[in-house]
Scaffold this motif. Structure first.
Motif, PDB file in Angstrom:
ATOM      1  N   LEU A 182      34.440 -31.059  17.735  1.00 22.90           N
ATOM      2  CA  LEU A 182      34.499 -32.120  18.724  1.00 22.90           C
ATOM      3  C   LEU A 182      34.760 -31.517  20.105  1.00 22.90           C
ATOM      4  CD1 LEU A 182      34.643 -35.265  19.141  1.00 22.90           C
ATOM      5  CD2 LEU A 182      37.125 -35.003  18.966  1.00 22.90           C
ATOM      6  N   PRO A 183      33.935 -31.809  21.113  1.00 25.08           N
ATOM      7  CA  PRO A 183      34.182 -31.273  22.458  1.00 25.08           C
ATOM      8  C   PRO A 183      35.541 -31.727  22.977  1.00 25.08           C
ATOM      9  CG  PRO A 183      31.976 -32.208  22.286  1.00 25.08           C
ATOM     10  CD  PRO A 183      32.709 -32.604  21.036  1.00 25.08           C
ATOM     11  N   TRP A 184      36.246 -30.776  23.615  1.00 25.53           N
ATOM     12  CA  TRP A 184      37.596 -31.095  24.091  1.00 25.53           C
ATOM     13  C   TRP A 184      37.935 -30.199  25.282  1.00 25.53           C
ATOM     14  CZ3 TRP A 184      39.706 -35.301  22.196  1.00 25.53           C
ATOM     15  CH2 TRP A 184      41.031 -35.608  22.521  1.00 25.53           C
ATOM     16  N   ALA A 185      38.783 -30.717  26.157  1.00 23.71           N
ATOM     17  CA  ALA A 185      39.241 -29.904  27.285  1.00 23.71           C
ATOM     18  C   ALA A 185      40.327 -28.962  26.768  1.00 23.71           C
ATOM     19  CB  ALA A 185      39.784 -30.784  28.400  1.00 23.71           C
ATOM     20  N   GLY A 186      39.979 -27.720  26.604  1.00 29.77           N
ATOM     21  CA  GLY A 186      40.905 -26.767  26.012  1.00 29.77           C
ATOM     22  C   GLY A 186      40.484 -26.444  24.596  1.00 29.77           C
ATOM     23  N   PRO A 187      41.358 -25.916  23.795  1.00 27.27           N
ATOM     24  CA  PRO A 187      41.015 -25.576  22.398  1.00 27.27           C
ATOM     25  C   PRO A 187      40.595 -26.831  21.625  1.00 27.27           C
ATOM     26  CG  PRO A 187      43.099 -24.575  23.041  1.00 27.27           C
ATOM     27  CD  PRO A 187      42.737 -25.530  24.138  1.00 27.27           C
ATOM     28  N   PRO A 188      39.506 -26.767  20.838  1.00 28.14           N
ATOM     29  CA  PRO A 188      39.047 -27.938  20.081  1.00 28.14           C
ATOM     30  C   PRO A 188      40.080 -28.389  19.055  1.00 28.14           C
ATOM     31  CG  PRO A 188      37.890 -25.964  19.371  1.00 28.14           C
ATOM     32  CD  PRO A 188      38.691 -25.572  20.590  1.00 28.14           C
ATOM     33  N   ILE A 189      40.155 -29.692  18.873  1.00 30.42           N
ATOM     34  CA  ILE A 189      41.106 -30.251  17.917  1.00 30.42           C
ATOM     35  C   ILE A 189      40.577 -30.064  16.502  1.00 30.42           C
ATOM     36  CG2 ILE A 189      42.161 -32.391  17.102  1.00 30.42           C
ATOM     37  CD1 ILE A 189      42.310 -33.364  19.908  1.00 30.42           C
ATOM     38  N   GLU A 190      41.434 -29.629  15.617  1.00 28.77           N
ATOM     39  CA  GLU A 190      41.075 -29.481  14.214  1.00 28.77           C
ATOM     40  C   GLU A 190      41.747 -30.597  13.421  1.00 28.77           C
ATOM     41  OE1 GLU A 190      39.042 -27.485  12.683  1.00 28.77           O
ATOM     42  OE2 GLU A 190      38.492 -26.268  14.442  1.00 28.77           O
ATOM     43  N   PHE A 191      40.969 -31.544  12.957  1.00 30.09           N
ATOM     44  CA  PHE A 191      41.517 -32.643  12.166  1.00 30.09           C
ATOM     45  C   PHE A 191      41.688 -32.201  10.720  1.00 30.09           C
ATOM     46  CE2 PHE A 191      39.608 -34.896  15.719  1.00 30.09           C
ATOM     47  CZ  PHE A 191      40.592 -35.833  16.021  1.00 30.09           C
ATOM     48  N   PRO A 192      42.747 -32.671  10.069  1.00 32.12           N
ATOM     49  CA  PRO A 192      42.937 -32.312   8.653  1.00 32.12           C
ATOM     50  C   PRO A 192      41.751 -32.772   7.805  1.00 32.12           C
ATOM     51  CG  PRO A 192      44.908 -33.338   9.562  1.00 32.12           C
ATOM     52  CD  PRO A 192      43.828 -33.508  10.587  1.00 32.12           C
ATOM     53  N   GLU A 193      41.511 -32.033   6.752  1.00 30.04           N
ATOM     54  CA  GLU A 193      40.370 -32.361   5.902  1.00 30.04           C
ATOM     55  C   GLU A 193      40.521 -33.741   5.265  1.00 30.04           C
ATOM     56  OE1 GLU A 193      38.015 -30.540   2.007  1.00 30.04           O
ATOM     57  OE2 GLU A 193      39.438 -29.298   3.142  1.00 30.04           O
ATOM     58  N   VAL A 194      41.751 -34.115   4.913  1.00 23.70           N
ATOM     59  CA  VAL A 194      41.953 -35.413   4.302  1.00 23.70           C
ATOM     60  C   VAL A 194      41.620 -36.535   5.293  1.00 23.70           C
ATOM     61  CG1 VAL A 194      44.416 -35.517   4.945  1.00 23.70           C
ATOM     62  CG2 VAL A 194      43.573 -36.801   2.955  1.00 23.70           C
ATOM     63  N   TYR A 195      41.894 -36.285   6.589  1.00 22.13           N
ATOM     64  CA  TYR A 195      41.540 -37.295   7.597  1.00 22.13           C
ATOM     65  C   TYR A 195      40.018 -37.443   7.692  1.00 22.13           C
ATOM     66  CZ  TYR A 195      40.733 -39.377  12.176  1.00 22.13           C
ATOM     67  OH  TYR A 195      40.287 -40.176  13.184  1.00 22.13           O
ATOM     68  N   GLN A 196      39.314 -36.311   7.726  1.00 19.54           N
ATOM     69  CA  GLN A 196      37.853 -36.375   7.799  1.00 19.54           C
ATOM     70  C   GLN A 196      37.274 -37.035   6.544  1.00 19.54           C
ATOM     71  OE1 GLN A 196      35.876 -32.783   9.189  1.00 19.54           O
ATOM     72  NE2 GLN A 196      37.841 -31.952   9.848  1.00 19.54           N
ATOM     73  N   TRP A 197      37.900 -36.735   5.417  1.00 23.34           N
ATOM     74  CA  TRP A 197      37.451 -37.372   4.176  1.00 23.34           C
ATOM     75  C   TRP A 197      37.651 -38.883   4.257  1.00 23.34           C
ATOM     76  CZ3 TRP A 197      39.867 -40.205   0.305  1.00 23.34           C
ATOM     77  CH2 TRP A 197      39.145 -40.374  -0.880  1.00 23.34           C
ATOM     78  N   GLY A 198      38.795 -39.319   4.793  1.00 20.28           N
ATOM     79  CA  GLY A 198      39.053 -40.748   4.941  1.00 20.28           C
ATOM     80  C   GLY A 198      38.071 -41.419   5.874  1.00 20.28           C
ATOM     81  N   VAL A 199      37.710 -40.736   6.980  1.00 16.06           N
ATOM     82  CA  VAL A 199      36.718 -41.295   7.907  1.00 16.06           C
ATOM     83  C   VAL A 199      35.373 -41.449   7.219  1.00 16.06           C
ATOM     84  CG1 VAL A 199      35.426 -40.854  10.031  1.00 16.06           C
ATOM     85  CG2 VAL A 199      37.885 -40.427   9.961  1.00 16.06           C
ATOM     86  N   ALA A 200      34.966 -40.436   6.457  1.00 11.32           N
ATOM     87  CA  ALA A 200      33.677 -40.500   5.765  1.00 11.32           C
ATOM     88  C   ALA A 200      33.643 -41.646   4.761  1.00 11.32           C
ATOM     89  CB  ALA A 200      33.391 -39.171   5.068  1.00 11.32           C
TER      90      ALA A 200
END
Length: 424
Positions: free
Chosen positions: A147-165
């Motif tokens: 995800l584009p971000w100002a500064g270091p890109p944010i790393e979302f937890p895998e469980v969060y990405q799984w929940g979004v999917a």
């Protein structure tokens, strides 16, 4: 018989106007471009500009071609519409693939093409697009760029990405199924209402034809009476004339024959007068006569006296549909019962067949049960038409099965309502 099938096919494949689809796509393109400007230039997030602009430009080029190649009022349906919605889904997927995938807040927009398909496409084609949406979700899950971000890109937890999917998949599936069911029901009801209006129009035209015949018989009676008198005078004066006697006698006999024909037309038209008031028992006899010769006998049980009702096309055609359905499923007889109290008027249609199937009994009166539900090859359209027409007269229908076997349909009107109808 051709018009209902044409109307039915139009409702089954509604499609969408090219102009409408193009307008929606221009709105999407404008939103995408504005989002890129805000995120990339105002918020100064790093974006892969060439790839993103190419994806937005591809959608714009397709839209220009769409409005150029198709007429202003052209419609897209079937496979063509599936391909266009699949492109929109793919284009949104590419934008998300380059900008964070399922971590991007705009991932929810993947729902839009599938929900549009649910309102416009048959179940199978909608299912194809739903499967394609699932493929897009899988690709975004595994191969999306950060995800584009100002500064270091944010790393979302895998469980969060799984929940979004999972949430997106459930949202797409639920909304697609819900909207498809609602749209299919609306199309079924609209198609059935078209058939109802066609039946009512046909009945009204027949009634109007009877009135016209009565008026014509009345108007022609005067001139024909004069012709008859002149023919009789000529017959008395020249009936024995060898040259004209035979022609004069022929003229007199044809005038008498024409008069008899007009009398029969007038009597028939008077019997079919749509504004006539008649007893409920007489109405039931007329309904029974209208569906004869029947496969089984029809018996009318109507103690007299019965209240006078208006002989309207809605009432006649609705009752005829109920009786025709009873005849179709009866074993040996159909009965029509009339009864009235101080507060209501009631008609009951009884048959001695197998009765209504338990699984469709609560759904009777709906626009399209379908052969698989009815179990008899019928679609339930006749009962829906009857329900709609009778409800227009103020009546209410109740469907049930008799204790000793067979089906029962009760039709009730408030007495004050049905008695006031013929006084309007």
């Amino acid at each position: 018989m051709e018009r209902p099938s044409i109307a039915a096919s139009a409702f089954d494949r509604p499609g969408v106007r090219v102009r409408t689809l193009a307008t929606l796509r221009w709105i999407a393109i404008s939103g995408q471009f504005a989002t890129l400007i805000v995120v990339g230039l105002y918020l100064r997030f790093p974006l892969p500009w060439p790839s993103l602009l190419a994806a937005v430009l591809a959608s714009a080029v397709l839209n220009i071609g769409l409005t150029t190649l198709y007429g202003r009022n052209a419609r897209l349906e079937g496979r063509d519409l599936v391909l266009h919605l699949a492109f929109d889904l793919l284009q949104a997927g590419v934008l998300l693939l380059l900008t964070g995938g399922l971590s991007n807040p705009f991932a929810v927009l993947l729902i839009v093409p599938v929900t549009i398909a649910a309102t416009l496409l048959p179940a199978r084609q909608m299912g194809y697009l739903g499967v394609f949406a699932g493929v897009v979700l899988v690709v975004l899950w595994f191969w999306a760029k950060p995800l584009p971000w100002a500064g270091p890109p944010i790393e979302f937890p895998e469980v969060y990405q799984w929940g979004v999917a999972v949430s997106l998949a459930l949202a797409i599936g639920f909304l697609a199924i819900y909207l498809w069911m609602v749209s299919a029901e609306a199309r079924d009801r609209a198609r059935a209402l078209v058939a109802t209006e066609a039946a009512l129009t046909r009945e009204s035209r027949m009634s109007a034809l009877g009135s016209l015949a009565a008026a014509a018989a009345h108007e022609l009676g005067g001139p024909l009476g004069t012709i008859t008198l002149v023919a009789r005078s000529l017959s008395d004066a020249l009936g024995d004339d060898p040259e004209f006697g035979e022609d004069i006698r022929l003229l007199e006999s044809e005038a008498a024959r024409s008069r008899a024909i007009l009398i029969r037309i007038a009597k028939r038209a008077e019997a079919e007068d749509p504004f006539a008031e008649l007893g409920l028992d007489v109405l039931l006899h007329e309904v029974a006569h209208a569906v004869t010769p029947a496969r089984v006998p029809i018996r009318v049980v109507a103690p007299t006296p019965q209240p006078l009702v208006r002989r309207s096309p809605e009432l006649l055609h609705g009752l005829q549909n109920l009786v025709a359905n009873a005849i179709r499923h009866a074993g040996s007889a159909v009965e029509l019962h009339a009864a009235s109290t101080m507060s209501e008027v009631r008609i009951t249609v009884l048959d001695d067949g197998a009765g209504f199937a338990d699984n469709i009994l609560p759904q009777l009166g709906e626009p399209d049960l379908g052969p698989s539900h009815s179990g008899s090859g019928g679609t339930g359209l006749g009962i829906f038409i009857a329900t709609t027409l009778i409800e227009r007269t103020g009546g209410r229908l109740a469907f049930s099965n008799r204790n000793n076997g067979g089906a029962q349909v009760d039709v009730r009107w408030p007495r004050s309502h049905i008695e006031a109808a013929h006084q309007e």
